[in-house]
Design a protein around this motif. Structure first.
Motif, mmCIF file in Angstrom:
data_model
loop_
_atom_site.group_PDB
_atom_site.id
_atom_site.type_symbol
_atom_site.label_atom_id
_atom_site.label_comp_id
_atom_site.label_asym_id
_atom_site.label_seq_id
_atom_site.Cartn_x
_atom_site.Cartn_y
_atom_site.Cartn_z
ATOM 1 N N GLU A 71 -54.857 -22.590 23.824
ATOM 2 C CA GLU A 71 -54.190 -22.112 21.844
ATOM 3 C C GLU A 71 -53.846 -20.431 22.433
ATOM 4 N N GLN A 72 -54.019 -20.361 24.107
ATOM 5 C CA GLN A 72 -53.986 -19.267 23.940
ATOM 6 C C GLN A 72 -52.220 -19.489 24.730
ATOM 7 N N ALA A 73 -52.302 -20.085 24.905
ATOM 8 C CA ALA A 73 -50.800 -20.143 25.706
ATOM 9 C C ALA A 73 -49.360 -20.742 24.337
ATOM 10 N N ARG A 74 -50.131 -21.187 23.446
ATOM 11 C CA ARG A 74 -49.738 -22.371 22.504
ATOM 12 C C ARG A 74 -49.188 -21.056 21.725
ATOM 13 N N HIS A 75 -50.253 -19.901 21.306
ATOM 14 C CA HIS A 75 -50.155 -18.831 19.929
ATOM 15 C C HIS A 75 -48.753 -18.065 20.455
ATOM 16 N N PHE A 76 -48.964 -17.760 22.357
ATOM 17 C CA PHE A 76 -48.307 -16.729 22.498
ATOM 18 C C PHE A 76 -47.104 -16.917 23.072
ATOM 19 N N ALA A 77 -47.051 -18.399 22.846
ATOM 20 C CA ALA A 77 -45.461 -19.524 23.536
ATOM 21 C C ALA A 77 -44.947 -18.833 22.370
ATOM 22 N N GLY A 78 -45.587 -19.074 20.721
ATOM 23 C CA GLY A 78 -45.060 -19.600 19.008
ATOM 24 C C GLY A 78 -44.329 -17.079 19.516
ATOM 25 N N HIS A 79 -45.627 -16.980 19.426
ATOM 26 C CA HIS A 79 -45.000 -15.659 18.981
ATOM 27 C C HIS A 79 -43.710 -14.343 20.044
ATOM 28 N N GLY A 80 -43.644 -14.915 21.680
ATOM 29 C CA GLY A 80 -42.899 -14.397 22.847
ATOM 30 C C GLY A 80 -41.329 -15.349 22.327
ATOM 31 N N VAL A 120 -41.012 -18.113 23.889
ATOM 32 C CA VAL A 120 -40.872 -18.302 25.352
ATOM 33 C C VAL A 120 -41.689 -20.086 25.489
ATOM 34 N N SER A 121 -41.404 -20.289 26.369
ATOM 35 C CA SER A 121 -42.133 -22.005 25.864
ATOM 36 C C SER A 121 -43.303 -21.915 26.932
ATOM 37 N N GLU A 122 -44.069 -23.002 26.178
ATOM 38 C CA GLU A 122 -45.735 -22.962 27.098
ATOM 39 C C GLU A 122 -45.738 -23.260 28.362
ATOM 40 N N ASP A 123 -44.764 -23.253 28.870
ATOM 41 C CA ASP A 123 -44.550 -23.727 30.665
ATOM 42 C C ASP A 123 -45.163 -22.646 30.806
ATOM 43 N N TYR A 124 -44.444 -21.461 30.200
ATOM 44 C CA TYR A 124 -44.293 -19.780 30.877
ATOM 45 C C TYR A 124 -46.062 -19.550 31.572
ATOM 46 N N PHE A 125 -46.656 -19.743 30.815
ATOM 47 C CA PHE A 125 -48.096 -19.270 30.526
ATOM 48 C C PHE A 125 -49.061 -20.622 31.173
ATOM 49 N N THR A 126 -48.509 -21.781 32.828
ATOM 50 C CA THR A 126 -48.968 -22.457 32.625
ATOM 51 C C THR A 126 -49.422 -21.229 33.973
ATOM 52 N N THR A 127 -48.973 -20.598 35.403
ATOM 53 C CA THR A 127 -48.134 -20.156 36.406
ATOM 54 C C THR A 127 -49.064 -18.475 35.955
ATOM 55 N N CYS A 128 -50.292 -18.716 36.485
ATOM 56 C CA CYS A 128 -51.117 -17.095 36.716
ATOM 57 C C CYS A 128 -50.435 -16.181 36.501
ATOM 58 N N ASP A 129 -50.127 -14.912 36.011
ATOM 59 C CA ASP A 129 -49.677 -13.569 36.139
ATOM 60 C C ASP A 129 -49.820 -13.439 37.760
ATOM 61 N N ALA A 130 -50.951 -13.669 38.463
ATOM 62 C CA ALA A 130 -50.999 -13.229 40.019
ATOM 63 C C ALA A 130 -49.733 -13.980 41.061
#
Ligand code: SF4
Ligand code: FES
Ligand code: FES
Lengths: 162, 269
Positions: free
Chosen positions: B223-232, B234-244
């Motif tokens: 849900e986080q990935a979906r929310h931030f993708a929708g707001h930012g 960017v595609s949801e895929d952007y959030f699959t890889t972790c920040d580190a």
């Protein structure tokens, strides 16, 4: 959501049509909806939130903040007993006790037939007439516990206990 | 809070020290910049000031006020030319003591409040301690951060002594994305949650986790990935890889660009 209610949303839709679909309409809408249902049913709050584009948490926050709103069904007649300082000193407690005894409810409670809701309020600004009892919009000053039945009869609800 | 640097430069005095600022900036920020500490409980630099805890009270006076001071909260007091602020006058300390005494009555078992109260010489509240102790100080940091990220799953409900932070109808909040921002910002760790490599639960709602394809760590809810993708945007895929892992990949790219590392083989399609 809680409550297993299946509420008719038509009155809520009618209210919502009259206001711009924005957060600023929230309190107006809640007031009108409250008048239409005599409380704020959860389905209605969900619909209000969707239509006005206000998060449900905000709607719930406002709905629980104001004393004018109730989240549970209320009686057709609202009886308020002032328990402010002046009224307290002049016998509000006896008044409230007698009222609750006759209607067989706790303060804040509603009779099972939805006839009456008993509420307490803190000073209605009429201390000279203390103690004050209010049935819907009618104010009774110098109210006496012995006359509670009479006050209730003057109301729209059925006072079955008398 | 956006510091209003658009205001004109002003000079004020805090605890006898001349300080430069811009008019309209909040006194708390100005003081912090000058290295003067004012205690706070409901303030967070990323959020609008709220004025909820009243711990940041200070005295303010001006030339010509004949020594008369007014008490203000530093986090919401916009500065202007020539004001003179006292952050630790006797009156200020005494007021903070009352605030902490009351907070300690509400939260008698909360370590943060106990520690702050002790700093002000209070071991035990002088009021009747709350018979149902809570760790929530109603600072509303949690609800404000939830608003700030555009979720608003929780809010304060009821009023007066019945006031609390809760989701609508005390049910698992439909809008919650499981980001844990509320739990992380809470100064008293009041908001419980569980999080593991496969699932996460907060406010009674359970979430499925996304796993980083590189390191395998479960780092974000679906849900986080979906929310931030929708707001930012960017595609949801952007959030699959972790920040580190993203940082590592980015560093690799830079090094390759600078010729430190050989170019990576094109990814197999
Ligand atoms: S739950 Fe924590 S962050 Fe939220 S109001 Fe209470 S103390 Fe503040
Ligand atoms: S106390 Fe009842 S009217 Fe003022
Ligand atoms: S930090 Fe200023 S009122 Fe809480």
């Amino acid at each position: 959501m809680s409550a297993s209610c299946s509420v008719d949303l038509t009155p809520a839709e009618k209210v919502l049509e009259r206001y711009p679909a924005e957060e600023a309409s929230l309190i107006q809408v809640l007031q009108d909806v409250h008048r239409a249902y005599n409380y704020l049913p959860c389905e209605v709050l969900v619909r209000v939130a969707e239509t006005l584009h206000v998060p449900l948490a905000k709607v719930f926050s406002v709905g629980t903040f104001y004393k004018a709103f109730s989240l549970t069904p209320q009686g057709r007649t609202i009886v308020k007993v002032c328990t402010g300082t002046a009224c307290h000193i002049r016998g509000a407690v006896q008044l409230l006790d007698e009222l609750c005894r006759q209607l067989n409810v706790e303060p804040g409670g509603t009779t099972p037939d939805l006839g009456f809701t008993v509420k307490t309020v803190n000073c209605v600004g009429a201390c000279a007439m203390a103690p004050v009892l209010i049935v819907d919009e009618t104010y009774y000053g110098n109210a006496a516990a012995a006359k509670v039945g009479k006050y209730l009869k003057g109301s729209g609800g059925k006072a079955d206990a008398n | 809070m956006s510091i209003e640097n658009s205001g004109k430069p002003v000079t004020l005095t805090i605890d006898g020290k001349p300080v430069q600022a811009h008019s309209g900036e909040f006194l708390l920020a100005v003081a912090q910049r000058a290295g003067i500490t004012i205690p706070t409980l409901c303030h967070h630099p990323a959020l609008e000031p709220y004025g909820g805890c009243r711990l940041c009270v200070v005295d303010v006076t001006e030339e010509g006020w004949d020594g008369w001071c007014k008490m203000v909260i530093a986090c919401q007091f916009p500065v202007k030319e020539g004001i003179i602020a006292f952050t630790a006058s006797e009156r200020v300390i005494e007021t903070r003591r009352v605030v902490l005494d009351l907070l300690l009555a509400r939260c008698p078992d909360t370590p943060l409040i106990q520690r702050l109260a002790r700093e002000y010489g209070i071991e035990k509240t002088s009021y009747v301690p709350n018979p149902n102790p809570t760790d929530c100080i109603l600072c509303a940091l949690c609800t404000r951060v939830c608003d700030h990220i555009g979720v608003s799953a929780i809010a304060t409900v009821n009023r007066g002594i019945g006031r609390e932070v809760a989701p609508p109808y005390h049910q698992p909040p439909p809008d919650c994305i499981g980001c844990l921002a509320c739990a992380e910002i809470c100064p008293t760790d009041y908001i419980p949650y569980t999080t593991s490599s496969t699932s996460r639960t907060i406010w009674g709602k359970s979430f499925e986790m996304l796993r980083c394809p590189t390191c395998g760590r479960a780092h974000i809810t679906v849900e986080q990935a979906r929310h931030f993708a929708g707001h930012g945007g960017v595609s949801e895929d952007y959030f699959t890889t972790c920040d580190a892992c993203k940082r590592k990949q980015m560093a690799g790219t830079f090094q390759r660009l600078q010729g430190v590392l050989p170019a990576a083989a094109p990814p197999a399609r």
